[in-house]
Design an enzyme around this catalytic site. Structure first.
Site, PDB file in Angstrom:
ATOM      1  N   ASP A   1       0.727  -1.240   0.123  1.00 48.79           N
ATOM      2  CA  ASP A   1      -0.155   0.001   0.015  1.00 48.79           C
ATOM      3  C   ASP A   1       0.750   1.169   0.003  1.00 48.79           C
ATOM      4  OD1 ASP A   1      -2.292   1.711  -0.185  1.00 48.79           O
ATOM      5  OD2 ASP A   1      -3.179   0.617   1.609  1.00 48.79           O
TER       6      ASP A   1
ATOM      7  N   ASP B   1      -3.861   7.251  -3.685  1.00 45.45           N
ATOM      8  CA  ASP B   1      -5.379   7.571  -3.743  1.00 45.45           C
ATOM      9  C   ASP B   1      -5.693   8.407  -2.709  1.00 45.45           C
ATOM     10  OD1 ASP B   1      -4.852   5.078  -2.554  1.00 45.45           O
ATOM     11  OD2 ASP B   1      -6.985   4.872  -2.425  1.00 45.45           O
TER      12      ASP B   1
ATOM     13  N   ALA C   1     -11.717   3.116   1.046  1.00 42.84           N
ATOM     14  CA  ALA C   1     -12.477   3.948   2.015  1.00 42.84           C
ATOM     15  C   ALA C   1     -13.799   3.439   2.413  1.00 42.84           C
ATOM     16  CB  ALA C   1     -12.763   5.367   1.480  1.00 42.84           C
TER      17      ALA C   1
ATOM     18  N   CYS D   1     -14.371 -23.003  19.327  1.00 44.78           N
ATOM     19  CA  CYS D   1     -13.458 -23.094  18.091  1.00 44.78           C
ATOM     20  C   CYS D   1     -12.700 -24.419  18.257  1.00 44.78           C
ATOM     21  CB  CYS D   1     -12.649 -21.788  17.918  1.00 44.78           C
ATOM     22  SG  CYS D   1     -11.316 -21.757  16.778  1.00 44.78           S
TER      23      CYS D   1
ATOM     24  N   CYS E   1      -9.425 -24.369  16.499  1.00 42.26           N
ATOM     25  CA  CYS E   1      -8.150 -24.282  16.073  1.00 42.26           C
ATOM     26  C   CYS E   1      -7.340 -24.957  16.855  1.00 42.26           C
ATOM     27  CB  CYS E   1      -7.952 -22.781  15.669  1.00 42.26           C
ATOM     28  SG  CYS E   1      -7.738 -21.935  17.035  1.00 42.26           S
TER      29      CYS E   1
ATOM     30  N   CYS F   1      -7.309 -22.732  20.185  1.00 47.29           N
ATOM     31  CA  CYS F   1      -8.542 -23.214  21.076  1.00 47.29           C
ATOM     32  C   CYS F   1      -8.604 -24.430  21.711  1.00 47.29           C
ATOM     33  CB  CYS F   1      -9.777 -22.521  20.341  1.00 47.29           C
ATOM     34  SG  CYS F   1      -9.781 -20.886  19.987  1.00 47.29           S
TER      35      CYS F   1
HETATM   36  N1  GUN Z   1      -6.416   0.980   3.108  1.00 42.09           N
HETATM   37  C1  GUN Z   1      -7.897   1.060   3.494  1.00 42.09           C
HETATM   38  N2  GUN Z   1      -8.729   1.778   2.751  1.00 42.09           N
HETATM   39  C2  GUN Z   1      -7.792   2.104   1.954  1.00 42.09           C
HETATM   40  C3  GUN Z   1      -7.983   2.913   0.762  1.00 42.09           C
HETATM   41  O1  GUN Z   1      -9.198   3.570   0.309  1.00 42.09           O
HETATM   42  N3  GUN Z   1      -6.972   3.210  -0.087  1.00 42.09           N
HETATM   43  C4  GUN Z   1      -5.423   2.842   0.050  1.00 42.09           C
HETATM   44  N4  GUN Z   1      -4.545   3.028  -0.576  1.00 42.09           N
HETATM   45  N5  GUN Z   1      -5.421   1.916   1.330  1.00 42.09           N
HETATM   46  C5  GUN Z   1      -6.393   1.574   1.793  1.00 42.09           C
HETATM   47 ZN    ZN Z   2      -9.443 -20.806  17.621  1.00 44.74          ZN
END
Ligand code: GUN
Ligand code: ZN
Length: 493
Positions: free
Chosen positions: A93, A128, A196, A279, A281, A284
């Site tokens: 990201d 973005d 978002a 659970c 796993c 757990c």
């Molecule tokens: N991580 C969570 N939401 C977003 C987003 O809208 N844009 C980016 N780049 N990373 C994110």
């Molecule tokens: Zn578990």
């Protein structure tokens, strides 16, 4: 067709796909969940994620790495894969999310993508603008223009084999989401995150999340691989997959663990409040909640994070199997009973039954009518829309019972809630092979009455008689005028 994505199997708008990630020399099966790795704080070692959890792809934040001297130098020198100790695919990201949280990100798309490329990222992201929900339309439009410029900037960079994300923004304006998606799909970029939506999910506004994603999907079309940015809670994955999302990322597994929160497919529990683990796993099944509470902070956090990931990957496998078995919507229906916010989300999903219908396979395993919402499924809609394709004689009995003796009617069709009328010959075809409850509900009967109406509208010359017992008065009232309604008993006498 997009170059790097192939759809192998489908149910509703959900699919099992293969995302080809050339720089990692890997093909990742979707739906896939990418654990979020905070390079400053490895809650679970990435090598263990691969070996013990089967993680094929993870996501980390190139902005944090670039801003932290030691990490930046190490990443530039040895590459992300070696730095994190992970052989699979790595998505990075850009710092946009930091932008939405702290608003002091000063890096351009060109700089961050070149950095992502330099450290060996397999899928990069431009800067973005994650426009939050409920902002004035002018702000959403203005920020969307900035996002589209960032996408154009990214498109102009030579990134070799690295794939690129084209984020879809537009806040809570469905037309902007759709427009943003159409624009993104028209670029050369490869993966399409819907952005978002984290504030919507944090506010349990899953119906609005569905509305936003459905709008984005209309603009993207079925071919694009779609990432739901910031979504990784196991309770909502089936819903998001049914909408057509392919990639997810979970920071929740680690963040929640730090706050003593235990994820389940029907919501979040506090470790504090648990006497038993629901659970099996490895975590757990080997200890009790009291055992976990008595561990030191780091151990407890790590073990909780491991449970949180186990339950999340288990849900991903369950979803894939449901797509294979054709009962993804039954799974979404079950998840809708786990939490009222998921119930909202499911009902919002069914508001788009027409959109789902276009992707939904015409034949599947079997249809289980398990709730009032089943009456709104795409299969029911499809049947009603196609009733005008069936040949109909002059007099037709529509009956919940068997065919009567004699020749009072030219044909005797079956009527089954929620589908409504269909010729007996179709009884062995999907969806009329459905398992329906003995006690049909009001919603199913109303939908069946809508089916009768569609049939009557398509055949105004035919004399229809409807023979049913114990239908709610509203369903009887919904049967259109020219139909004679009789009780089943009378018809059989
Ligand atoms: N991580 C969570 N939401 C977003 C987003 O809208 N844009 C980016 N780049 N990373 C994110
Ligand atoms: Zn578990």
């Amino acid at each position: 067709m997009r170059d790097h994505f192939e759809i192998r199997d489908a149910d509703a708008a959900g699919r099992i796909g293969r995302l080809d990630v050339p720089r990692a020399d890997r093909t990742v099966e979707t739906p896939a969940l990418m654990p979020v790795i905070n390079p400053n704080r490895l809650t679970i070692e990435p090598a263990r994620l691969e070996a013990e959890f089967g993680v094929e792809m993870l996501i980390t934040n190139s902005y944090i790495i670039r801003e932290t001297d030691a990490l930046r130098e190490q990443a530039l020198e040895s590459g992300l894969h070696e730095m994190l100790g992970f052989d699979g695919a790595i998505m990075t990201d850009s710092g946009s999310f930091q932008l939405s949280e702290y608003s002091d990100v000063d890096v351009t798309t060109e700089e961050i993508i070149e950095f992502q490329h330099a450290v060996g990222s397999d899928i990069g992201t431009p800067v973005d603008i994650p426009t939050p929900p409920d902002v004035p339309r002018e702000q959403a439009e203005r920020e969307l223009e900035t996002t589209q410029q960032a996408i154009a900037d990214a498109e102009a960079i030579d990134v070799g084999e690295m794939l690129l994300n084209a984020p879809v923004q537009g806040s809570t304006y469905p037309d902007l989401r759709q427009h943003a998606a159409t624009h993104a799909a028209g670029t050369d970029l490869d993966v399409f995150p819907v952005g978002a939506v984290v504030p919507l999910m944090n506010g349990y506004r899953y119906d609005e999340m569905v509305t936003a994603v459905a709008a984005a999907k209309r603009g993207l079309g079925a071919d694009c691989p779609v990432h739901l940015f910031g979504a990784g809670h196991p309770m909502m994955l089936a819903l998001a997959v049914a909408l057509g999302c392919d990639l997810f990322d979970s920071a929740a597994y680690a963040l929640y663990a730090r706050a003593g929160r235990y994820l389940t497919v029907s919501g979040t529990q506090q470790l504090e409040d648990l006497d038993y683990f629901p659970c099996s796993c490895p975590i757990c099944s080997e200890q009790t909640p009291a055992d976990l509470r008595s561990e030191d902070d780091d151990t407890r956090t790590r073990l909780l994070a491991e449970h949180n990931l186990h339950v999340t990957f288990e849900e991903i496998r369950r979803i894939k199997q449901a797509i294979r078995g054709g009962d993804l919507l039954e799974l979404v229906d079950r998840r809708a009973r786990g939490h009222p916010a998921m119930y909202d989300g499911y009902r919002a999903l069914l508001d788009h039954a027409d959109q789902l219908e276009r992707e939904d396979p015409v034949s599947k395993g079997t249809f289980f009518h398990t709730s009032a919402e089943s009456a709104r499924r795409p299969e029911v809609l499809r049947h009603h829309e196609r009733l005008d394709r069936l040949a109909v004689p002059e007099t037709v009995l529509l009956t919940e019972g068997g065919a009567p003796d004699g020749d009072t009617y030219d044909a005797a069709w079956r009527v089954v809630p929620p589908f409504g009328p269909f010729p007996r010959e179709l009884s062995d075809s999907y969806p009329f092979t459905a398992a329906v409850p003995d006690r049909s509900d009001r919603a199913g009967q109303l939908a069946a009455a809508d089916g009768v109406r569609a049939l009557v509208d398509a055949n105004p010359e035919t004399a229809f008689t409807l023979a049913v017992d114990d239908w709610h008065q509203d369903a009887i009232d919904r049967v259109p005028e020219p139909v004679t309604v009789e009780s089943l008993q009378e018809i059989n006498e």
